[in-house]
Design a protein around this motif. Sequence first.
Motif, PDB file in Angstrom:
ATOM      1  N   GLY A 191       6.893 -13.737   7.405  1.00 42.91           N
ATOM      2  CA  GLY A 191       6.728 -12.285   7.331  1.00 42.91           C
ATOM      3  C   GLY A 191       7.410 -11.599   8.501  1.00 42.91           C
ATOM      4  N   THR A 192       8.105 -10.508   8.228  1.00 39.75           N
ATOM      5  CA  THR A 192       8.832  -9.774   9.268  1.00 39.75           C
ATOM      6  C   THR A 192       8.076  -8.498   9.629  1.00 39.75           C
ATOM      7  OG1 THR A 192      10.117  -8.460   7.694  1.00 39.75           O
ATOM      8  CG2 THR A 192      11.042 -10.611   8.353  1.00 39.75           C
ATOM      9  N   TYR A 193       8.503  -7.890  10.725  1.00 39.86           N
ATOM     10  CA  TYR A 193       7.892  -6.616  11.127  1.00 39.86           C
ATOM     11  C   TYR A 193       8.195  -5.523  10.100  1.00 39.86           C
ATOM     12  CZ  TYR A 193       6.185  -8.451  15.489  1.00 39.86           C
ATOM     13  OH  TYR A 193       5.483  -9.179  16.420  1.00 39.86           O
ATOM     14  N   ALA A 194       9.361  -5.577   9.462  1.00 38.08           N
ATOM     15  CA  ALA A 194       9.669  -4.600   8.410  1.00 38.08           C
ATOM     16  C   ALA A 194       8.660  -4.726   7.266  1.00 38.08           C
ATOM     17  CB  ALA A 194      11.098  -4.804   7.893  1.00 38.08           C
ATOM     18  N   GLU A 195       8.324  -5.952   6.899  1.00 44.58           N
ATOM     19  CA  GLU A 195       7.338  -6.176   5.833  1.00 44.58           C
ATOM     20  C   GLU A 195       5.943  -5.744   6.280  1.00 44.58           C
ATOM     21  OE1 GLU A 195       9.277  -9.940   3.448  1.00 44.58           O
ATOM     22  OE2 GLU A 195       8.302 -10.340   5.379  1.00 44.58           O
ATOM     23  N   LEU A 196       5.634  -5.977   7.539  1.00 40.38           N
ATOM     24  CA  LEU A 196       4.341  -5.547   8.079  1.00 40.38           C
ATOM     25  C   LEU A 196       4.210  -4.025   7.986  1.00 40.38           C
ATOM     26  CD1 LEU A 196       1.692  -6.112   9.671  1.00 40.38           C
ATOM     27  CD2 LEU A 196       3.050  -5.857  11.764  1.00 40.38           C
ATOM     28  N   LEU A 197       5.272  -3.304   8.330  1.00 44.05           N
ATOM     29  CA  LEU A 197       5.232  -1.847   8.267  1.00 44.05           C
ATOM     30  C   LEU A 197       5.074  -1.361   6.826  1.00 44.05           C
ATOM     31  CD1 LEU A 197       7.949  -0.983  10.941  1.00 44.05           C
ATOM     32  CD2 LEU A 197       5.460  -0.905  11.211  1.00 44.05           C
ATOM     33  N   ASP A 198       5.736  -2.039   5.884  1.00 42.31           N
ATOM     34  CA  ASP A 198       5.547  -1.707   4.458  1.00 42.31           C
ATOM     35  C   ASP A 198       4.090  -1.903   4.054  1.00 42.31           C
ATOM     36  OD1 ASP A 198       8.205  -1.081   4.076  1.00 42.31           O
ATOM     37  OD2 ASP A 198       8.733  -2.999   3.135  1.00 42.31           O
ATOM     38  N   ALA A 199       3.515  -3.017   4.488  1.00 41.51           N
ATOM     39  CA  ALA A 199       2.113  -3.315   4.153  1.00 41.51           C
ATOM     40  C   ALA A 199       1.179  -2.281   4.773  1.00 41.51           C
ATOM     41  CB  ALA A 199       1.744  -4.720   4.634  1.00 41.51           C
ATOM     42  N   TRP A 200       1.519  -1.816   5.962  1.00 38.77           N
ATOM     43  CA  TRP A 200       0.689  -0.810   6.647  1.00 38.77           C
ATOM     44  C   TRP A 200       0.600   0.473   5.822  1.00 38.77           C
ATOM     45  CZ3 TRP A 200       2.365   2.342  11.499  1.00 38.77           C
ATOM     46  CH2 TRP A 200       1.246   2.929  12.102  1.00 38.77           C
ATOM     47  N   VAL A 201       1.713   0.911   5.270  1.00 38.80           N
ATOM     48  CA  VAL A 201       1.714   2.111   4.434  1.00 38.80           C
ATOM     49  C   VAL A 201       0.783   1.920   3.239  1.00 38.80           C
ATOM     50  CG1 VAL A 201       3.103   3.628   2.965  1.00 38.80           C
ATOM     51  CG2 VAL A 201       4.073   2.752   5.100  1.00 38.80           C
ATOM     52  N   VAL A 202       0.953   0.810   2.538  1.00 34.31           N
ATOM     53  CA  VAL A 202       0.184   0.553   1.311  1.00 34.31           C
ATOM     54  C   VAL A 202      -1.310   0.444   1.600  1.00 34.31           C
ATOM     55  CG1 VAL A 202      -0.196  -1.127  -0.546  1.00 34.31           C
ATOM     56  CG2 VAL A 202       2.133  -0.535   0.148  1.00 34.31           C
ATOM     57  N   THR A 203      -1.671  -0.314   2.624  1.00 34.54           N
ATOM     58  CA  THR A 203      -3.093  -0.561   2.884  1.00 34.54           C
ATOM     59  C   THR A 203      -3.818   0.695   3.353  1.00 34.54           C
ATOM     60  OG1 THR A 203      -2.570  -1.393   5.116  1.00 34.54           O
ATOM     61  CG2 THR A 203      -2.796  -3.031   3.354  1.00 34.54           C
ATOM     62  N   GLU A 204      -3.196   1.466   4.229  1.00 36.80           N
ATOM     63  CA  GLU A 204      -3.853   2.687   4.707  1.00 36.80           C
ATOM     64  C   GLU A 204      -3.990   3.706   3.586  1.00 36.80           C
ATOM     65  OE1 GLU A 204      -5.350   3.403   7.537  1.00 36.80           O
ATOM     66  OE2 GLU A 204      -4.765   1.646   8.693  1.00 36.80           O
ATOM     67  N   ALA A 205      -2.970   3.800   2.721  1.00 34.55           N
ATOM     68  CA  ALA A 205      -3.040   4.740   1.595  1.00 34.55           C
ATOM     69  C   ALA A 205      -4.149   4.335   0.620  1.00 34.55           C
ATOM     70  CB  ALA A 205      -1.689   4.804   0.886  1.00 34.55           C
ATOM     71  N   MET A 206      -4.305   3.023   0.413  1.00 36.92           N
ATOM     72  CA  MET A 206      -5.386   2.552  -0.462  1.00 36.92           C
ATOM     73  C   MET A 206      -6.757   2.913   0.104  1.00 36.92           C
ATOM     74  SD  MET A 206      -4.059  -1.211  -1.677  1.00 36.92           S
ATOM     75  CE  MET A 206      -5.600  -1.607  -2.489  1.00 36.92           C
ATOM     76  N   LEU A 207      -6.919   2.775   1.407  1.00 37.29           N
ATOM     77  CA  LEU A 207      -8.193   3.121   2.034  1.00 37.29           C
ATOM     78  C   LEU A 207      -8.484   4.614   1.893  1.00 37.29           C
ATOM     79  CD1 LEU A 207      -8.031   0.890   5.235  1.00 37.29           C
ATOM     80  CD2 LEU A 207      -9.741   0.734   3.413  1.00 37.29           C
ATOM     81  N   ALA A 208      -7.465   5.446   2.059  1.00 38.93           N
ATOM     82  CA  ALA A 208      -7.659   6.894   1.912  1.00 38.93           C
ATOM     83  C   ALA A 208      -8.053   7.239   0.482  1.00 38.93           C
ATOM     84  CB  ALA A 208      -6.384   7.637   2.312  1.00 38.93           C
ATOM     85  N   ASP A 209      -7.413   6.601  -0.481  1.00 32.99           N
ATOM     86  CA  ASP A 209      -7.730   6.819  -1.892  1.00 32.99           C
ATOM     87  C   ASP A 209      -9.181   6.439  -2.175  1.00 32.99           C
ATOM     88  OD1 ASP A 209      -8.030   5.415  -4.703  1.00 32.99           O
ATOM     89  OD2 ASP A 209      -6.370   6.827  -4.947  1.00 32.99           O
ATOM     90  N   ARG A 210      -9.589   5.274  -1.712  1.00 27.95           N
ATOM     91  CA  ARG A 210     -10.961   4.814  -1.957  1.00 27.95           C
ATOM     92  C   ARG A 210     -11.983   5.709  -1.268  1.00 27.95           C
ATOM     93  NH1 ARG A 210     -11.971   0.088  -4.530  1.00 27.95           N
ATOM     94  NH2 ARG A 210     -14.058   0.131  -3.627  1.00 27.95           N
ATOM     95  N   ALA A 211     -11.660   6.150  -0.056  1.00 28.50           N
ATOM     96  CA  ALA A 211     -12.585   7.029   0.663  1.00 28.50           C
ATOM     97  C   ALA A 211     -12.773   8.337  -0.101  1.00 28.50           C
ATOM     98  CB  ALA A 211     -12.062   7.300   2.073  1.00 28.50           C
ATOM     99  N   ALA A 212     -11.696   8.869  -0.673  1.00 29.18           N
ATOM    100  CA  ALA A 212     -11.788  10.121  -1.433  1.00 29.18           C
ATOM    101  C   ALA A 212     -12.610   9.950  -2.706  1.00 29.18           C
ATOM    102  CB  ALA A 212     -10.386  10.631  -1.772  1.00 29.18           C
ATOM    103  N   ARG A 213     -12.685   8.728  -3.214  1.00 28.66           N
ATOM    104  CA  ARG A 213     -13.449   8.444  -4.436  1.00 28.66           C
ATOM    105  C   ARG A 213     -14.921   8.105  -4.141  1.00 28.66           C
ATOM    106  NH1 ARG A 213      -9.763   7.709  -8.689  1.00 28.66           N
ATOM    107  NH2 ARG A 213      -7.629   7.425  -7.943  1.00 28.66           N
ATOM    108  N   ASN A 214     -15.276   8.044  -2.875  1.00 26.22           N
ATOM    109  CA  ASN A 214     -16.649   7.710  -2.488  1.00 26.22           C
ATOM    110  C   ASN A 214     -17.604   8.760  -3.069  1.00 26.22           C
ATOM    111  OD1 ASN A 214     -19.123   7.401  -1.077  1.00 26.22           O
ATOM    112  ND2 ASN A 214     -18.052   6.448   0.645  1.00 26.22           N
TER     113      ASN A 214
END
Length: 195
Positions: free
Chosen positions: A47-70
């Motif tokens: 895994g590269t840092y570029a891939e880590l940054l891509d994963a960071w976008v996806v994971t944080e956005a998923m958390l925001a989506d789930r929080a809004a659905r709480n």
Amino acid sequence: LREGLRLLEVQGLITIRRGPGGGPIVGQLDPANLGRTSTLFYHLAGGTYAELLDAWVVTEAMLADRAARNADRDAVREVLEPFLEDDHHQDDEQVTEFVLAHTHFHGRLASLARNRVLEVMLQTPGQIVTHHVLSHTDPRADRDLIEEEHREIARAVIAGAPQKAYKAMTSHIESMIETHRQHLGARLEDFIDWR
């Protein structure tokens, strides 16, 4: 026994108090500990840092989506309303204090995901980025932008608007990445360090 305790301490599961009356104390849950351990696996996977940054976008956005659905709207407001106020920051605030304060926002948001596994797991890319990338830069220059983006995300989550929260978080993390992309330079394609 000592070696076993040392391994648990390295993983952040316990702390060991030294001296008379000391001994092991159960640690507190911290996604940074999972992040530190997982870097070994990401490194071995190539895994590269570029891939880590891509994963960071996806994971944080998923958390925001789930929080809004709480469904517990009172809990959502209680957790996020403090972040709606303008921070009256100190000009002499240290980088570490600044990063911890803003990481706190993401941790509190994740606590609203209604799934403890996702809450811990989805925070790990952000924790690795914080320790591997942000620790070498000074994000305080972007303080006003970061705080406004946090307020925008908080407003969307409080309003129960998952798509808006998802988009706002995606935009926030992408702007953070853009700020630090130049610092990483060629390191973007490096394997994630095991630390």
